[in-house]
Design a protein around this motif. Structure first.
Motif, PDB file in Angstrom:
ATOM      1  N   LEU A  96       0.729  -1.226   0.099  1.00  0.00           N
ATOM      2  CA  LEU A  96      -0.037  -0.202  -0.011  1.00  0.00           C
ATOM      3  C   LEU A  96       0.745   1.427   0.039  1.00  0.00           C
ATOM      4  O   LEU A  96       0.855   2.314  -0.588  1.00  0.00           O
ATOM      5  N   ARG A  99       2.654   1.790  -3.082  1.00  0.00           N
ATOM      6  CA  ARG A  99       1.847   2.635  -3.940  1.00  0.00           C
ATOM      7  C   ARG A  99       1.246   4.520  -4.308  1.00  0.00           C
ATOM      8  O   ARG A  99       0.712   5.119  -4.598  1.00  0.00           O
ATOM      9  N   ARG A 104      -3.057   9.271  -2.584  1.00  0.00           N
ATOM     10  CA  ARG A 104      -3.966   9.456  -4.069  1.00  0.00           C
ATOM     11  C   ARG A 104      -5.467   9.129  -3.064  1.00  0.00           C
ATOM     12  O   ARG A 104      -6.518   9.372  -4.384  1.00  0.00           O
ATOM     13  N   GLY A 105      -5.337   8.413  -2.359  1.00  0.00           N
ATOM     14  CA  GLY A 105      -7.150   7.470  -2.285  1.00  0.00           C
ATOM     15  C   GLY A 105      -7.516   6.073  -3.334  1.00  0.00           C
ATOM     16  O   GLY A 105      -6.041   6.098  -3.798  1.00  0.00           O
ATOM     17  N   GLY A 106      -8.005   5.891  -3.379  1.00  0.00           N
ATOM     18  CA  GLY A 106      -8.801   4.974  -3.545  1.00  0.00           C
ATOM     19  C   GLY A 106      -9.030   3.624  -3.100  1.00  0.00           C
ATOM     20  O   GLY A 106      -9.642   3.803  -1.943  1.00  0.00           O
ATOM     21  N   HIS A 107      -9.437   2.938  -3.965  1.00  0.00           N
ATOM     22  CA  HIS A 107     -10.100   1.908  -3.416  1.00  0.00           C
ATOM     23  C   HIS A 107      -9.569   0.175  -3.174  1.00  0.00           C
ATOM     24  O   HIS A 107      -8.937  -0.124  -4.390  1.00  0.00           O
ATOM     25  N   VAL A 108      -9.353  -0.065  -2.301  1.00  0.00           N
ATOM     26  CA  VAL A 108      -9.204  -2.253  -2.549  1.00  0.00           C
ATOM     27  C   VAL A 108     -10.555  -2.453  -2.321  1.00  0.00           C
ATOM     28  O   VAL A 108     -11.513  -2.894  -1.529  1.00  0.00           O
ATOM     29  N   ASP A 126      -8.352   3.469   4.872  1.00  0.00           N
ATOM     30  CA  ASP A 126      -9.019   2.843   5.721  1.00  0.00           C
ATOM     31  C   ASP A 126      -8.156   1.436   6.316  1.00  0.00           C
ATOM     32  O   ASP A 126      -7.847   1.342   7.561  1.00  0.00           O
TER      33      ASP A 126
END
Lengths: 191, 978
Positions: A96, A99, A104-108, A126
């Motif tokens: 993580l 990256r 930047r945020g984003g989702h898993v 989170d």
């Protein structure tokens, strides 16, 4: 140019030392496990898209690859699973961070094997916060953190977790329940 | 409760505090839901903080739909987003959009502003662990950059970004995976093969430059439509190797996880990677292109399960896979009939578990595909004894990669020449000079290696061979050059590069002929090597001529040792066998063994082959005892060489069992077949044609042994197996149906028997034609069945048909025509159509008289049949001479047989009616006695004899003699049988 097998004897020695209570062996073993998982985690599983890490499979895979020739005794296997779970957590944390996700945020997306949680999305933020929270919890109750590593990061079953940590399944369940509640509080995940 | 702040981790609670919270938390949960609030209030007393903390926990505990789920098995897949590189600038390129995700990283399309070209950039997931690795990466990718071929996507550049992410810049290919292309354009077999050949051409090119792909799969094989037609482009050539970490487990692990469906066995175990690894992947690709399926299904299995399958599971033949297409297959298979045979074999060879048993190179594979396309015989042989791969490879079983085998070969060659050198060093002769320079040459070549090759593993072997061949011109001494060419030729032979081997041996031969005396043993040696090549290709005439020359040289030469004769003698024996000259083959094999016994020159597996082939030659000459002995020797040697079992051993066991069966030693035969069957099953799996053949023979043996139930069950399985392997219309399936029919008939299950005979007939009529011997046999079987059941009306037209077909195919003067006439005549007689029966039987008799010797059982049969007709019409005078003749034939040919006694009885019957009572009596008495002894008192023939005797004495007016005679005969016969 050689096709020489990499000998596993250094690990043999480490497991032996471990059985005799040598703490440093544990550290070295952890390094081995971590490296192995790290390497394994770099590569994609069977389908090409999207990049996925089947964490449980990786742990079992690492176990197969690292176990000394005679296999591991129960005690050593415990150590191994414990280390693997911890290593898995670190591997993911590192992925993580690498990256640059926190910026930047984003989702898993989490997809359960049994399709229970297909499509659940976890914000990467989170997961990173989770990592922070775990660090805090570790100072409060180390065993609960180990349980989280085993159950969540390595995907071990309750029984496997109990075996790995040398506790009863009832304890596993209680620890998990409590840790989870605390983590959720901290994460403030909306109901 | 620790309140989280978004800017950092919370402060931890003191452990004791946390313990207190925990125990309250758990205790509260144990209360019934309604009572919890009250319970908690009470327990907390005045500690507000505690109350809030536990309440928060309880609230969180109640939340079920979060990613930290409570009771579910937590096997999660975390899908990680790639780091978006969009719009970044990488050198002269600007990144546009993501076009795909791969095993190693993400691919983007990019363009160069200045020149306007479009490229693809692949960013890899992981950085290099060390500067040294990074440096190696840079130097190695230069090699890949030199791959220039229309079928390979060019590697243009490589490097690392600021944050250390490695990337490759490649030619942009706007295409679809080859399997999708085939599906979208609905390509037929020849179009698919044409595309595959393009793939093969690209791989060949790369292999010639010592680059192995290692990760061939449809997503790496794209097809674009160009003006000139579809163009294949291979991606990621050699990148897998480039990204490998180095030696040891790491490399294997990475490759292992890459794409299991295409991974060769050596990639998941610890074998060496070589061009044969690419051949395997090409095999998988070919399989998928032809059938729409992959040979091994590893899609939804765990890793260890996948590894297990790759290492041990044998895939179905493509034709079998094509016959059962997958439900939602995207790519429809080619019709199975087109795949059966050569294409099955080609795929099987590519997919062999042991690398050294596959095509050695993409070139060899493409060569066979071309042969298939141009309808020439392919060089690959399915896994049977007769396929020779050279003794060096035979000695090394699975697990030894190409390197080791060739290294051994080269080492052996060097050793041979070094030894030669040692013994001749004292004599400053021409030979010493030659040997020395050869040794030097090989050693130099090995040391030099190839400056262009990618360092590491087995790729340099091919390169060494090529280099050696190139350098050979530098040798001044023509004999040294000849020896080197010969050595290289042997290596190429071993790897199936037959055309090159041919040219090398020929050049060597020419050099030797020019430089040596024409009767020098080295000339013979070249001839031997060439002959072996021709045998492999089936050109026995050429092999014959060469070997004969070789032997002439060796026998006449001055400097010749006896042991040099062993190999060429064996080769000539083999050629003679193939030419059907079995007597000569027999004697030549004998010579080979004799020479070997004295000179100890052959290896054990060569001896095994020799004895096996000798056995086969003896078998052809009907020397069954001799054949059995040879097979036993062969089995002994095979077991020594392959203690774990081998197809060749199974073959020898089966051959021996066949002999035992022919000689009536049924118990031994059954045991032998069972051993062969077990071994074959273990090696080849239960779905293999070898299994079908042995199983058939075993079943037939059970039948002969009298164990008809077992035979029928096994034969039924055999029918099914042959159907699965060959399709329902193959003549071999008909054979099995026919055999099963015979067994069922003997079990009295006549309706089933007929159904199988009919199936056999249908298949044979289509596959072999209506007049083929086997087809007519099937028809005849059905007719016999009907006749035995008394269904004369239906049997008759079939018998007539049989006769007509034999006449059409064999001509009027053939024994089978006579047999068919005879059968028809008997039937007509039974039916009561005496007039026609007479004319048919007479015709049969005349025919048999013409074509058979005067004393022959078949003649006697026809005589009896015709006589029976006359007897039925009470034409005693006509019957008498026929039965006399029949009886005299029988007495000569089968004197002990009960049929002779029966004929005597019938003759007696006729004479009775012609009033020659005394003569009749003596015939009848002897005949009855023999029948009583042979068949017992209740057999039809015996009771027939008894009633004839009674009739005799009645006619003679001595009825009282009847009981006297009968009693004494019966007593006598009882005494005899006791």
């Amino acid at each position: 140019m050689s096709v020489v097998r990499t000998t596993l004897s250094p690990l043999d020695d480490l497991f032996d030392a471990l059985r005799e209570g040598d703490e440093r062996a544990l550290e070295q073993l952890f390094t081995h496990v971590y490296n192995e998982l790290h390497r394994l985690a770099r590569v994609v599983r069977f389908d090409e898209a999207p990049a996925t890490l089947n964490t449980t499979a990786l742990v079992h895979e690492a176990y197969l690859r690292l176990q000394p020739s005679g296999g591991l005794d129960v005690e050593s296997k415990r150590h191994f699973l414990r280390l693997a779970a911890r290593a898995m957590r670190q591997v993911i944390a590192r992925q993580l961070r690498h990256r640059g996700a926190e910026k930047r945020g984003g989702h898993v997306a989490t997809i359960s094997f049994q399709d229970y949680m297909v499509g659940t999305e976890i914000p990467i933020a989170d997961l990173i916060t989770l990592e922070d929270a775990l660090r805090t919890l570790e100072d409060m109750h180390e065993r609960q953190v180990r349980v989280v590593e085993c159950r969540f990061y390595a995907g071990l079953t309750v029984k496997e977790t109990a075996c790995a940590l040398d506790i009863s399944t009832a304890t596993v369940k209680r620890d998990w329940r409590a840790a989870r509640a605390w983590l959720l509080c901290y994460l403030r995940v909306p109901a | 409760m620790a309140t989280p702040s978004p800017s950092g981790p919370p402060a931890p609670l003191p452990p004791e505090r946390w313990e207190a919270i925990l125990s309250l938390f758990h205790d509260t949960l144990e209360q019934p839901a309604k009572a919890r609030e009250a319970f908690l209030r009470a327990a907390c007393d005045s500690d507000e903080a505690l109350y809030h903390q536990v309440t928060s926990l309880l609230a969180a505990d109640a939340m079920d739909d979060s990613f930290l789920a409570t009771s579910r098995p937590l096997t999660t897949r975390l899908a990680l987003e790639h780091s978006p590189m969009q719009d970044k600038r990488i050198g002269p390129y600007r990144v546009d959009e993501e076009i795909g995700q791969g095993g190693m990283g993400v691919v983007y399309r990019a363009h160069r502003d200045d020149v306007g070209t479009t490229v693809a950039i692949k960013f890899l997931r992981e950085r290099f662990p060390s500067a040294e690795r990074q440096h190696r990466f840079v130097t190695e990718q230069r090699t890949l950059g030199r791959l220039e071929h229309p079928g390979i996507a060019r590697l243009l550049d490589a490097g690392t970004t600021d944050d250390g992410t490695p990337f490759f810049v490649m030619e942009y290919v706007d295409g679809v995976p080859v399997t999708d292309y085939c599906a979208a354009h609905d390509l037929d077999l020849s179009a698919r093969l044409a595309l595959f050949q393009q793939v093969g051409a690209a791989v060949r090119y790369a292999h010639a430059k010592a680059v192995v792909h290692r990760d061939l799969k449809p997503s790496n094989v794209l097809v674009t439509d160009t003006a000139a037609g579809p163009q294949v482009k291979l991606l990621d050539f050699g990148i897998a190797k480039l990204m490998a970490d180095g030696e040891g487990t790491q490399t294997r692990t990475n490759e292992r996880l890459l794409t299991p469906a295409y991974a060769a066995p050596e990639q998941v175990s610890e074998g060496g990677i070589s061009t044969a690894t690419d051949v395997y992947a090409l095999g998988v690709l070919l399989y998928e292109m032809l059938t729409g399926k992959r040979p091994l299904d590893v899609s939804d299995t765990s890793l260890s399960e996948a590894v297990e399958r790759i290492l041990h599971q044998l895939p179905d033949a493509p034709s079998t896979a094509a016959a059962h297409p997958a439900g939602q297959a995207e790519l429809p298979p080619v019709p199975p009939d087109a795949l059966r045979g050569d294409l099955d074999t080609i795929c099987e060879v590519c997919l062999r578990k042991a690398p050294e048993r596959r095509y050695a190179s993409a070139e060899a594979l493409c060569g066979d595909i071309t042969r298939f396309q141009t309808r020439r015989p392919i060089t690959a042989r399915p896994d049977t004894l007769t396929y020779r791969t050279g003794k060096f490879i035979r000695r090394h079983r699975a697990g030894v990669g190409a390197t080791a085998a060739t290294a051994v070969l080269i080492a052996a060659l060097v050793t041979v020449y070094t030894l030669q050198l040692a013994t001749e060093r004292d004599r400053a002769t021409e030979q010493a000079v030659v040997a020395e320079s050869v040794v030097e040459f090989f050693v130099e070549t090995l040391e030099e290696g190839n400056p262009n090759a990618v360092p590491g593993d087995t790729l340099t072997i091919y390169d060494i061979i090529d280099r050696a061949e190139e350098r050979s011109d530098q040798l001044d001494n023509p004999l040294a050059r000849a020896n080197v060419l010969d050595g290289i030729g042997q290596v190429r032979h071993v790897y199936g590069q037959f055309d090159q081997a041919d040219s090398l041996f020929t050049r060597s031969l020419d050099l030797r002929r020019a430089a040596l005396a024409p009767d020098h043993p080295d000339v013979a040696s070249s001839l031997n090597h060439l002959a072996q090549l021709y045998i492999l290709q089936g050109d026995y005439a050429a092999a014959d001529s060469l070997i004969t020359q070789s032997l002439t040289i060796l026998k006449q030469g001055r400097d010749v040792k006896a042991n040099q004769l062993a190999e060429p003698t064996k080769i000539l024996a083999h050629v003679r066998y193939r030419q059907g000259r079995y007597a000569e083959a027999d004697s030549l094999y004998g010579s080979t063994v004799r020479i070997d016994r004295q000179a100890n020159v052959l290896s054990d597996d060569s001896r095994a082959d020799t004895h096996q082939e000798w056995g086969m030659a003896k078998f052809q000459r009907a020397d069954y005892a001799g054949a059995a002995e040879q097979y036993r020797h062969a089995i002994g040697y095979f077991n020594a060489v392959y203690p774990e079992g081998h197809v060749a051993t199974a073959s020898a066991l089966a051959n021996l069992a066949s002999i035992e069966r022919v000689r009536g030693e049924y118990d031994a035969a059954v045991a032998g077949y069972q051993a062969a069957l077990a071994m074959t099953q273990e090696i080849l799996g239960p779905r293999h044609l070898n299994m079908a053949i042995i199983q058939n023979n075993l079943a037939v043996t059970y039948h002969r042994q009298g164990n008809v139930d077992t035979a029928a069950v096994m034969m039924a399985e055999n029918v099914q197996l042959r159907q699965d392997l060959l399709g329902p219309n193959h003549p071999a399936v008909a054979t099995a149906h026919n055999n099963l029919g015979e067994m069922l008939r003997d079990l009295g299950r006549l309706a089933e028997a007929e159904s199988h005979f009919r199936t056999a007939l249908t298949i044979r009529e289509t596959a072999l034609g209506p007049e083929h011997e086997k087809t007519v046999t099937s028809l005849n079987n059905i007719a016999t069945l009907h006749e035995a059941q008394g269904a004369y009306e239906t049997a008759e037209p079939m018998r007539r048909d049989v006769l007509a077909r034999y006449r059409a195919s064999l001509g009027a003067e053939h024994p089978r025509v006579a047999l068919a006439l005879s059968n028809l005549g008997s039937l007509l007689r039974k039916k009561g159509a005496y007039q026609e029966a007479e004319s048919v039987l007479t015709e049969a008799l005349d025919l048999r008289r013409r074509i058979l010797p005067p004393v022959h059982d078949d003649l006697a049969q026809t005589l009896r049949a015709l006589a029976a007709l006359y007897v039925a019409r009470e034409q005693w005078a006509a019957a008498e001479p026929l039965l006399r003749e029949a009886h005299s034939i029988h007495q000569e040919v089968i004197p002990e047989h009960w049929q002779t006694a029966q004929t005597a009885v019938r003759l007696g019957q006729v004479l009775l009616h012609r009033d020659q009572l005394a003569v009749a009596e003596s015939l009848l008495v002897d005949g009855y006695a023999d029948l009583h002894t042979d068949l017992g008192p209740d057999a039809e023939a015996t009771t027939e004899a008894e009633s004839t005797l009674r009739a005799l004495y009645a006619a003679w007016n001595r009825p009282e003699r009847t009981p006297q005679v009968l009693d004494s005969l019966q007593v006598a016969s009882t005494l005899l049988t006791q």
